[in-house]
Scaffold this active site. Structure first.
Site, short mmCIF file in Angstrom:
data_model
loop_
_atom_site.label_atom_id
_atom_site.label_comp_id
_atom_site.label_asym_id
_atom_site.label_seq_id
_atom_site.Cartn_x
_atom_site.Cartn_y
_atom_site.Cartn_z
N HIS A 75 121.31 106.21 71.29
CA HIS A 75 120.49 105.01 71.18
C HIS A 75 120.91 104.00 72.24
O HIS A 75 122.03 104.05 72.76
CB HIS A 75 120.64 104.41 69.79
N GLU A 77 121.69 100.89 72.03
CA GLU A 77 122.85 100.09 71.64
C GLU A 77 124.15 100.85 71.89
O GLU A 77 125.12 100.30 72.43
CB GLU A 77 122.80 99.72 70.15
N CYS A 103 119.76 101.01 63.93
CA CYS A 103 119.91 101.90 62.78
C CYS A 103 121.30 101.67 62.18
O CYS A 103 122.12 100.92 62.73
CB CYS A 103 119.75 103.36 63.22
N CYS A 106 124.24 102.63 64.63
CA CYS A 106 124.46 101.66 65.69
C CYS A 106 125.01 100.35 65.12
O CYS A 106 125.82 99.68 65.77
CB CYS A 106 123.17 101.41 66.47
#
Length: 152
Positions: A75, A77, A103, A106
């Site tokens: 992801h 992040e 999410c 993260c």
């Protein structure tokens, strides 16, 4: 969100500018289903950036033959946090701008990285990541990416 002319907070203007930059950074993603960008900002300086995609050295294909995201796709992040970890910068006290809300996985990384504020531009279908961030005392703010793009 209010009209740009009505914004009174300097922080609101900065949030919108950094979110616009995160949206541009998302364009670097090779993912077809969703392109997400992230910027880590500290003391009004961008200290790291990231977008969703495969790990270094892997093919730049995020989806499998059934158009499902491959399990090893990172992801945005996570990419920004791991990138700052390899640098001389520290994410302690930083703000993360991300085009989609984090999410749960993260969110855990964000907490451990010492990030104190998260500004996101699109809600994720699950809110467990946002709920965990709030529970950890992290300031969470919504900055509608559609509004910034002029689509509203």
């Amino acid at each position: 969100m209010t009209d740009l002319k009505q914004l009174t907070s300097k922080q609101d203007l900065l949030d919108q500018r950094y979110m616009r930059m995160a949206l541009v950074w998302a364009e670097n993603s090779y993912c077809e289903r969703r392109k997400v960008g992230a910027l880590l900002v500290k003391d009004k300086m961008i200290i790291s950036d990231g977008y969703n995609g495969t790990p270094s050295g892997f093919e730049n294909i995020c989806e499998d033959e059934n158009n499902k995201t491959k399990p090893y796709v990172l992801h945005a992040e996570a990419n920004a946090i791991t990138k700052v970890a390899r640098s001389n910068n520290s994410s302690q006290g930083a703000t993360l701008y991300v085009t989609a809300s984090p999410c749960i996985e993260c969110a855990k990384l964000i907490i451990q990285a010492g990030i104190i504020r998260v500004v996101y531009g699109e809600p994720y279908h699950l809110e467990d990541g946002l709920n965990l961030l709030k529970r950890a005392g992290i300031d969470v703010a919504f900055c509608d990416k559609n509004y910034i793009n002029g689509n509203k």
